[in-house]
Design a protein around this motif. Structure first.
Motif, short mmCIF file in Angstrom:
data_model
loop_
_atom_site.label_atom_id
_atom_site.label_comp_id
_atom_site.label_asym_id
_atom_site.label_seq_id
_atom_site.Cartn_x
_atom_site.Cartn_y
_atom_site.Cartn_z
N LYS A 10 43.50 18.15 29.59
CA LYS A 10 44.48 18.86 28.76
C LYS A 10 43.98 20.25 28.40
O LYS A 10 44.74 21.23 28.41
N THR A 11 42.67 20.38 28.11
CA THR A 11 42.10 21.69 27.78
C THR A 11 42.20 22.63 28.96
O THR A 11 42.55 23.82 28.81
N ASN A 12 41.92 22.10 30.15
CA ASN A 12 41.99 22.94 31.35
C ASN A 12 43.42 23.40 31.63
O ASN A 12 43.66 24.54 32.05
N ARG A 13 44.38 22.51 31.40
CA ARG A 13 45.78 22.88 31.62
C ARG A 13 46.22 23.96 30.64
O ARG A 13 46.93 24.92 31.02
N ASP A 14 45.80 23.83 29.39
CA ASP A 14 46.17 24.84 28.39
C ASP A 14 45.53 26.20 28.73
O ASP A 14 46.19 27.24 28.62
N LYS A 15 44.27 26.18 29.14
CA LYS A 15 43.61 27.44 29.50
C LYS A 15 44.26 28.06 30.73
O LYS A 15 44.43 29.28 30.81
N LEU A 16 44.61 27.21 31.71
CA LEU A 16 45.26 27.72 32.91
C LEU A 16 46.60 28.36 32.57
O LEU A 16 46.94 29.43 33.09
N ALA A 17 47.37 27.75 31.68
CA ALA A 17 48.66 28.32 31.28
C ALA A 17 48.48 29.65 30.58
O ALA A 17 49.24 30.61 30.82
N GLN A 18 47.46 29.76 29.72
CA GLN A 18 47.21 31.01 29.00
C GLN A 18 46.77 32.12 29.96
O GLN A 18 47.22 33.27 29.86
N VAL A 19 45.88 31.77 30.90
CA VAL A 19 45.42 32.77 31.87
C VAL A 19 46.57 33.24 32.75
O VAL A 19 46.73 34.44 33.03
N LEU A 20 47.42 32.31 33.20
CA LEU A 20 48.55 32.68 34.04
C LEU A 20 49.57 33.52 33.27
O LEU A 20 50.23 34.39 33.86
N TRP A 21 49.70 33.27 31.98
CA TRP A 21 50.59 34.10 31.17
C TRP A 21 50.11 35.56 31.17
O TRP A 21 50.90 36.49 31.34
N ASP A 84 55.27 28.92 27.81
CA ASP A 84 55.83 27.68 27.30
C ASP A 84 55.12 26.45 27.84
O ASP A 84 55.11 25.40 27.19
N CYS A 85 54.52 26.58 29.03
CA CYS A 85 53.85 25.43 29.63
C CYS A 85 52.56 25.06 28.92
O CYS A 85 51.95 24.02 29.23
N ALA A 86 52.09 25.91 28.03
CA ALA A 86 50.93 25.53 27.24
C ALA A 86 51.25 24.33 26.36
O ALA A 86 50.34 23.61 25.93
N PHE A 91 57.54 22.25 28.35
CA PHE A 91 57.61 22.27 29.81
C PHE A 91 58.88 21.58 30.32
O PHE A 91 59.37 21.88 31.41
N LEU A 92 59.43 20.66 29.53
CA LEU A 92 60.60 19.91 29.96
C LEU A 92 61.80 20.81 30.23
O LEU A 92 62.60 20.54 31.12
N ARG A 93 61.92 21.90 29.46
CA ARG A 93 63.07 22.79 29.66
C ARG A 93 62.95 23.58 30.96
O ARG A 93 63.94 24.11 31.47
N TRP A 94 61.71 23.71 31.50
CA TRP A 94 61.48 24.45 32.74
C TRP A 94 61.22 23.53 33.93
O TRP A 94 61.05 24.03 35.05
N LYS A 95 61.20 22.23 33.71
CA LYS A 95 60.78 21.31 34.77
C LYS A 95 61.63 21.44 36.02
O LYS A 95 61.11 21.52 37.14
N LEU A 96 62.94 21.49 35.87
CA LEU A 96 63.81 21.59 37.04
C LEU A 96 63.78 22.98 37.68
O LEU A 96 64.11 23.12 38.86
N LEU A 97 63.37 23.96 36.93
CA LEU A 97 63.35 25.33 37.45
C LEU A 97 62.02 25.69 38.09
O LEU A 97 61.94 26.66 38.86
N MET A 98 60.98 24.92 37.82
CA MET A 98 59.65 25.29 38.28
C MET A 98 59.53 25.32 39.81
O MET A 98 59.02 26.28 40.38
N LEU A 99 60.03 24.26 40.47
CA LEU A 99 59.91 24.22 41.94
C LEU A 99 60.71 25.33 42.62
O LEU A 99 60.18 26.02 43.50
N LEU A 290 51.32 19.28 35.39
CA LEU A 290 52.20 18.91 34.27
C LEU A 290 53.22 17.85 34.68
O LEU A 290 53.58 16.99 33.87
N GLU A 291 53.70 17.91 35.92
CA GLU A 291 54.62 16.87 36.38
C GLU A 291 53.93 15.51 36.43
O GLU A 291 54.54 14.48 36.09
N ASN A 292 52.67 15.48 36.82
CA ASN A 292 51.93 14.22 36.84
C ASN A 292 51.67 13.71 35.43
O ASN A 292 51.60 12.50 35.20
#
Length: 364
Positions: A10-21, A84-86, A91-99, A290-292
Motif C-alpha cells: 500500500k505504501t508503494n502504491r501511494d508513493k507511485l501515485a504521488q510521483v506520477l502526479w 485521486d489514485c492515492a 480510484f473507483l470513479r476512474w476505474k472504467l476510464l483507466m484502461l 489497484l485493480e488487483n
C-alpha cells in the motif's frame, strides 16, 4: 504469464501515485516544449519560404504543434487521475476510464516517436526544395521591376551575406544565368550587343557575380567581374584566389543550418518520448495494482502490477481474435437461418397468363 510483474504494498502504491502526479505535471511542461519546438520550426521555414520549391514541409511542425497541445491535455488529466489514485476509494470513479486512458496515451507516445523520426526523414525533401527553390530565385534575381518577384534580389543578397555563401552549388552558378536586367545594359555598346547575340537564348552571360558574393575577409577589393580572367586584374590569379568570393553554395549552407535545427529538435522530441513512455509505464503499473486490490477486497493488502496480463504472443493472439470476431459480426449468416426454402429456386411466374381468374358476378 504476466509480463514484468511487480508486487506493490500500500505504501508503494501511494508513493507511485504521488510521483506520477508530479511527473504528469512535468509532462504538461514537456507538451509546451513540443508546441514551442513546432512553432519555432514553422517560423524558420516561413522565413525562407520564397527560397524553397513548393513542397509540403509544414507537416512536421504542424504535427509537433498538435502533439504538444494534446500532451498538455492528456497529462493534465493524468495528473488528476494519479492524484485521486492515492486513495483506493477515489480510484473507483476512474476505474472504467483507466484502461482507455492508458491505450490512448500509448498511441499518443507512439505519435511522439513518429514526430522525432519525421524530423530526420524531412531532410531529403528539404534538400530538394532548397535546390529547386534557389535555382528559381537566382533565375528571377534580375526581375526587380516584376510584381511578385521584385523582392527576390534583396532576399538572395541577404541570404548570401548572412550565410556567407554564393550561388546554389557555388559561385560558378551565376555564370550560367543572366542576373543583370536588360534595363541596366547599354545596348549602344558593341560588346554588350555582341554578347547578347552570341547566346542562343539571347541572354547576357558573363563570368561575374553579385556583390553579395564578396568575401569580407578578403585582403583586396572584391573582384566581381571577369573572375576567370587573371590578366584583367593586377596581381590576381584565378586558380589560387581563395578569399575573394564565398566558396560555399547557399544550398549547402542552408541545408547545414536546417539540419542542425532538425537534429536538435529530433533529439529533444526523442528524449520527451522516453520520458512520456516511462510515465505511461508507471500509470500502467498503478492501474493494474489497484485493480488487483479491488479484486482482493482489502485496500491495505499487497497486490501485483504488470504491463501485460498475458505474454506478448497471447495478448496479440487474443486481440487478433477480437478483431476477427468483430469482422464476422458484420456478415449476415443466411446458411442456417431456419428457412427450408432458402436453397429452392423459385418457379413462380407473375405475368398475364398467371393472373387469377376474374370473378364474374352471377345473377340471382
Amino acid at each position: 504469464m504476466a509480463v514484468l510483474k511487480v508486487k506493490f504494498t500500500k505504501t508503494n502504491r501511494d508513493k507511485l501515485a504521488q510521483v506520477l502526479w508530479i511527473l504528469n505535471w512535468v509532462s504538461v511542461v514537456t507538451g509546451l516544449i513540443l508546441f514551442s519546438l513546432g512553432l519555432f520550426l514553422k517560423v524558420e521555414i516561413n522565413k525562407r519560404w520564397e527560397l524553397m520549391a513548393e513542397r509540403d514541409l509544414h507537416y512536421v511542425p504542424n504535427m509537433l504543434i498538435a502533439t504538444g497541445l494534446i500532451a498538455c491535455g492528456i497529462n493534465f488529466l493524468g495528473g488528476k487521475i494519479c492524484y485521486d489514485c492515492a486513495d483506493t476509494t477515489k480510484f473507483l470513479r476512474w476505474k472504467l476510464l483507466m484502461l482507455p486512458y492508458v491505450i490512448c496515451t500509448f498511441f499518443f507516445t507512439f505519435c511522439i516517436l513518429v514526430g522525432a523520426l519525421m524530423c530526420y526523414s524531412m531532410l531529403g525533401e528539404l534538400e530538394e526544395a532548397l535546390d529547386l527553390g534557389l535555382r528559381e530565385a537566382m533565375r528571377y534575381y534580375k526581375d526587380t521591376d516584376t510584381p511578385g518577384r521584385c523582392f527576390l534580389k534583396r532576399t538572395v543578397d541577404l541570404l548570401q551575406i548572412q550565410f556567407q555563401c554564393c550561388g546554389n552549388f557555388g559561385f560558378r552558378d551565376w555564370f550560367q544565368i543572366q542576373w543583370i536586367s536588360n534595363r541596366y545594359l547599354d545596348m549602344s555598346h558593341r560588346e554588350v550587343v555582341a554578347r547578347l547575340r552570341s547566346n542562343v537564348e539571347g541572354k547576357y552571360l558573363m563570368d561575374g557575380v553579385p556583390f553579395s558574393c564578396c568575401n569580407i575577409n578578403s585582403p583586396r577589393p572584391c573582384i566581381q567581374h571577369q573572375i576567370t580572367n587573371s590578366s584583367a586584374h593586377f596581381n590576381y590569379e584565378y586558380q589560387t584566389e581563395e578569399l575573394n568570393l564565398w566558396r560555399k553554395g547557399c544550398r549547402q549552407a542552408l541545408l547545414e543550418y536546417y539540419t542542425h535545427i532538425m537534429q536538435s529538435i529530433g533529439l529533444t522530441v526523442l528524449i520527451i518520448w522516453l520520458f512520456e513512455l516511462s510515465v505511461l509505464t508507471g500509470v500502467r503499473y498503478l492501474q493494474t495494482s489497484l485493480e488487483n486490490v479491488l479484486r482482493q477486497g482489502d485496500p491495505d493488502s499487497e497486490s501485483d502490477g504488470w504491463l501485460l496480463e498475458n505474454s506478448f504472443v497471447e495478448t496479440a493472439r487474443s486481440n487478433f481474435n477480437i478483431i476477427k470476431s468483430l469482422g464476422k459480426c458484420n456478415q449476415i449468416d443466411t446458411a442456417n437461418n431456419g428457412d427450408p426454402n432458402i436453397d429452392v429456386p423459385s418457379t413462380a411466374y407473375y405475368g398475364p397468363d398467371n393472373l387469377p381468374p376474374k370473378q364474374i358476378p352471377v345473377a340471382s
